[in-house]
Design an enzyme around this catalytic site. Structure first.
Site, PDB file in Angstrom:
ATOM      1  CG  ASN A 179      -1.970  -1.031   0.880  1.00  0.00           C
ATOM      2  OD1 ASN A 179      -2.188  -1.192  -0.018  1.00  0.00           O
ATOM      3  ND2 ASN A 179      -1.960  -1.187   2.334  1.00  0.00           N
ATOM      4  NE  ARG A 186      -4.072   3.472  -0.185  1.00  0.00           N
ATOM      5  CZ  ARG A 186      -3.944   2.412   1.529  1.00  0.00           C
ATOM      6  NH1 ARG A 186      -4.430   3.371   2.816  1.00  0.00           N
ATOM      7  NH2 ARG A 186      -5.007   1.180   1.030  1.00  0.00           N
TER       8      ARG A 186
END
Lengths: 443, 143, 443, 143
Positions: A289, A291
């Site tokens: 991920n 982020r």
């Protein structure tokens, strides 16, 4: 130096980023949709710009309005928050092209990690264990059959450009493969505009664990330990904790070392997470991920790092001055997501407070829980020296919550926290179904 | 029911099982509400009496104006070029598809066209300033 | 084992103790006055008993009703909170005599430390530096003159049984002594029923520092570092921080070691604080607060200890299993007290939340700030890695506060946090007067 | 109804069972609301129409009672000793200074005396149970 940040998000995460800006003395400009004009992020921000009507496609996904707003408001950087445009490589590129800083990884990194096949290749290259599966997209049925027999049934078909559980198909025997492949392709095309699918071994009862990383893009990568996110409902996380009650020290070390190595090889910049499936004493790379994540406060409480602050500092070009041994992970943290089960005006809104409790929310009495966006009402996060104490503290905190006007999952969360399998630590991703669906039947 | 017979409405409401009633016509707006405790009780029908009402005066037609808002975020320009005359001024009348202004976004000049023929009553945004999505730009009157 | 605790207090501290009970799985019974029937402590408690009308003398100071309530509610222990009966040796004795556990030091310890002259003797005996002064109560004017010339003017006269600034007189030259002595005696008699006064050197610009201690009464004494409480208004603390911005490492170590030694010699049991005046590189023992303190969360945030939990565990007879080296003090904590400047109904009540912020309060929108009791509305406590970051975080937190319906000191606190002397760390106990009274003149 | 006949509207409202009424016209806005306490009371018949009503019964003077509460925390006893008869029963009349009950606190039996002569209408606390400060013990009627 960054003097002003445009926050291209909403809800509690926009509030979280506004607070980090305030703490850093940075001017916070919130980009909001017409439906969010009265929300806390807009109220707390130094300035705010309306970027579109309620539907996300025309507002929070409207790259052009967001970038123009950042430029005209003289912002130096854009923070995409979580979801929306946060993992959109084209958006990150457009932000960079407009001369702004994208607070996140480089657009190339996002692009690479956004493609599941490419991400698996990168993980393999860095020496991470991956679930047995096709490295490439499935060419045709014959190719699929060949791969499946090598991997061994059950297998799962996944959209190569996908995520969030869409376009996935479990296949338990060869006779089901043809139909499943056609359906998975169709869904992949429909949801992600790309009909490429690949194949992996399907794990029946895995745990979902993720390693939180911070990387300055200049060679220093730190990990902040793991988060166990195995309590889910329809692939949506409900409870996240750190440390995991099932992870051995040796497995933790191996996963953390692998994750750090992957980020080093990627030349990753910013905060990011490597997700794994764990079954028994094996773990398999799932995805990165690229982020911030909703559950980031769990790692903040065990490490006392401020991840959003770190994201901004890294985006400013600051090197991480610490080494891994300076990262002290202590105690236990648990996050409980309070979600709305209906939209509407919130008549009463009482959140817990006091020792050991952190609340991240954007709502107050009189606020409207919008039907346009995701239903997260509040994150209640606790810290305690041990998991046993932590579960007590969370029960105390949840008992103080009062929300009237909309339906919520509060009672379900109380059930989960108090149930025997959760307190024992031995449970699978089917815990919600076992505990809450059972309860409904009895009710 | 151009002339509101209040008595009749009340009587009808009283004898109904409704808890609320709202009635609007160009002249009147009427809202009735009954508290929940009483609405279940049996009530005698209201005594009927003659109500004298004067003939209705026609409502004075207010000049209807509309607001044209910005469809994007950008910089608002009233002129196609720095020295050029403005597309419109207060008092101008335009036809559908006529350009009202340009809004610059990412170096692109986006021309905003009128959806219908109208007269410009007021210019609401400051030329050369930033406008947000939905920000009022012009007050107009359809013609 | 303690299965049930009667909480003989009100306001935010009663809520604090209720929460600790919940965390420990202990039944919490709150003793409340008629004026406090609708407060949060009563609402959160498992049970509650009305012990008297609003005036404190007939309720929160009514030992008999409190002890009877504890017995009839089958409680095992009484937690006195702060203030009220928390340092009343006769009450502690009566609790013990009723067969209940008093959550605090032994009654003898409280009695000894409650007498300022005895406390100074004990400190001297343990080798602590005390302000030059008379060891005994002043016998007469001649004795006073003799003592004062030895100590050197200015001196301060203090009620031997007193506290809280009452019965104190500063004397700058011998000619003022006779009148001041008479007045101090009169006030001491009036407020504390004992006209004994003693004499100390008066320090013009001292800092108020205190060391937080935890002692199991079985030989183990731990310190959790210091709190700097130098920002005061009329001897009432407004801001408390840890670590102190002016304390050198060597001075800190000396003060902590002295405090630990004193508690060891006293055979002290429970949580307690040793207060010091610090001027330059000298420090002087002032007194021991033989109880929990309002500002205890500051030490909780830097040490991650739960002081109320520890109090209860020690009262249960549990030994402290840690040694001093296990106490990790990290980062910076600051508490800001939001006080009411008028009583009345609170119409709007918004507290800050999110990362780094803890709020201890007992009020919500619609609550009444009672005219009968002290005016503390909320404690906002922040943690950050450094003092500089901490001041930013506190400013952000205070900016989120909204209280309508009663007047508060919020704006004054914002001024203090933001003012140059406070951020530099170099200020005296006159900071409030300099900053806030100045501001009023200009306004 | 261009001319608002306020008297008539009020009369209609009074005779209805409504709790609220809102009426707007270009000239007037009228809002009527009846508080919940009042709407349950009998209202005098409206002047508009003749309604046959029985003469209103005079409100029966409610017997004034007072509550005697516990002045301390303790255990409530109606009898001086386990087998002894109670100090008072429902219907007893007592004089000022007569003992009503004892409240035990810390092994001391505290006798609660009546402040004034009264009749015991009801005993409100459970014998041998804990009573809090201010807890109602007896409902009495002064004599």
């Amino acid at each position: 130096m960054i003097g002003s940040i445009l926050i291209a998000n909403r809800g509690e995460i926009a509030v979280r980023v506004v607070r980090a800006c305030k703490d850093l003395g940075i001017r916070a400009v919130v980009a909001y949709s017409q439906a969010d004009a009265d929300t806390l992020a807009v109220k707390l921000a130094d300035e705010a710009v309306c970027i579109g009507p309620a539907p996300t496609q025309e507002s929070y996904l409207n790259s052009k309005n967001i970038i123009v707003a950042a430029c005209l408001k003289r912002c130096d950087a854009i923070h995409p928050g979580v979801g929306f445009l946060s993992e959109n490589a084209a958006f990150a590129k457009a932000v960079e092209d407009a001369g702004l800083i994208f607070i996140g990884p480089k657009s190339e990194t996002i692009a690479l990690l956004g493609n599941k096949v490419e991400a698996r290749k990168a993980a393999l290259a860095a020496g991470l264990p991956i679930t047995p599966g096709s490295k490439e997209a499935i060419a045709d049925l014959a190719d699929g059959k060949r791969n499946a027999s090598q991997i061994g049934y059950p297998i799962i078909l996944k959209a190569s450009s996908g995520g969030g559980g869409r376009g996935m198909r479990i296949v338990r025997k060869e006779s089901e493969l043809e139909a499943a492949l056609a359906l998975a392709r169709k869904e992949a095309k429909l949801f992600f505009g790309d009909d490429a699918v690949h194949m992996e071994r399907f794990l029946e009862q895995p745990r979902h664990l993720e390693i939180q990383l911070l990387s300055d893009g200049k060679g220093t990568v730190l990990h902040l330990g793991e988060r166990d996110c195995s309590v889910q409902k329809n692939h949506q996380k409900l409870l996240e904790e750190s440390p995991s009650p099932i992870l051995s020290e040796s497995l933790r070390n191996a996963m953390c070392e692998d994750s750090v190595r992957l980020f080093q090889e990627l030349g990753y910049r910013g905060a990011g997470t490597v997700e794994y499936l764990v079954e028994g004493s094996s773990y398999y790379f799932m995805e990165v991920n690229a982020r911030l994540q909703v559950e980031h406060p769990v790692s903040e409480l065990v490490s006392r790092f401020d991840l959003v602050r770190a994201q901004i500092e890294i985006a400013q070009g600051k090197s991480l001055s610490l080494s891994q041994k300076d990262v002290q992970l202590s105690g236990y943290a648990l996050e409980c997501r309070i979600n709305g089960l209906s939209a509407g005006r919130i008549e009463k809104f009482v959140m817990p407070s006091g020792p050991h409790v952190r609340v991240d929310t954007y709502l107050e009495a009189g606020s409207v829980l919008s039907p346009y966006y995701d239903s997260l009402i509040a994150k209640i996060i606790i810290w305690a020296p041990s998991r046993e104490q932590g579960l007590s503290v969370m029960q105390r905190a949840l008992a103080e919550v009062e929300i009237e006007g909309v339906k919520t999952n509060l009672e379900e969360q109380k059930l989960l926290i108090a149930c025997r399998p959760f307190s024992s630590g031995r449970f699978g991703t089917d815990l919600y179904a076992k505990v809450c669906d059972q309860e409904k039947k009895h009710a | 029911m151009d002339t509101l017979n209040l008595e009749q409405v009340l009587s009808l409401f009283d004898n109904s099982t409704l808890s609320e009633l709202e009635l609007s016509c160009p002249t009147y707006t009427l809202k009735l509400k009954r508290s929940s405790t009483e609405q279940n009780q049996a009530r005698p029908s209201a005594p009927v009496a003659k109500v004298a009402t004067a003939p209705e005066k026609p409502a004075k037609a207010e000049e209807k104006t509309e607001i044209i808002t910005s469809p994007i975020v950008g910089t608002f320009y009233l002129t196609p070029a720095p020295d050029a005359p403005p597309y419109v001024r207060v008092g101008s009348t335009v036809q559908a598809k006529d350009v009202l202004c340009t809004i610059e976004a990412m170096k692109l000049m986006n021309q905003l066209e009128a959806d219908y023929a109208c007269e410009i009553v007021e210019i609401l945004a400051k030329p050369e300033s930033m406008v947000e999505f939905g920000q009022p730009l012009f007050k107009v009157k359809r013609i």
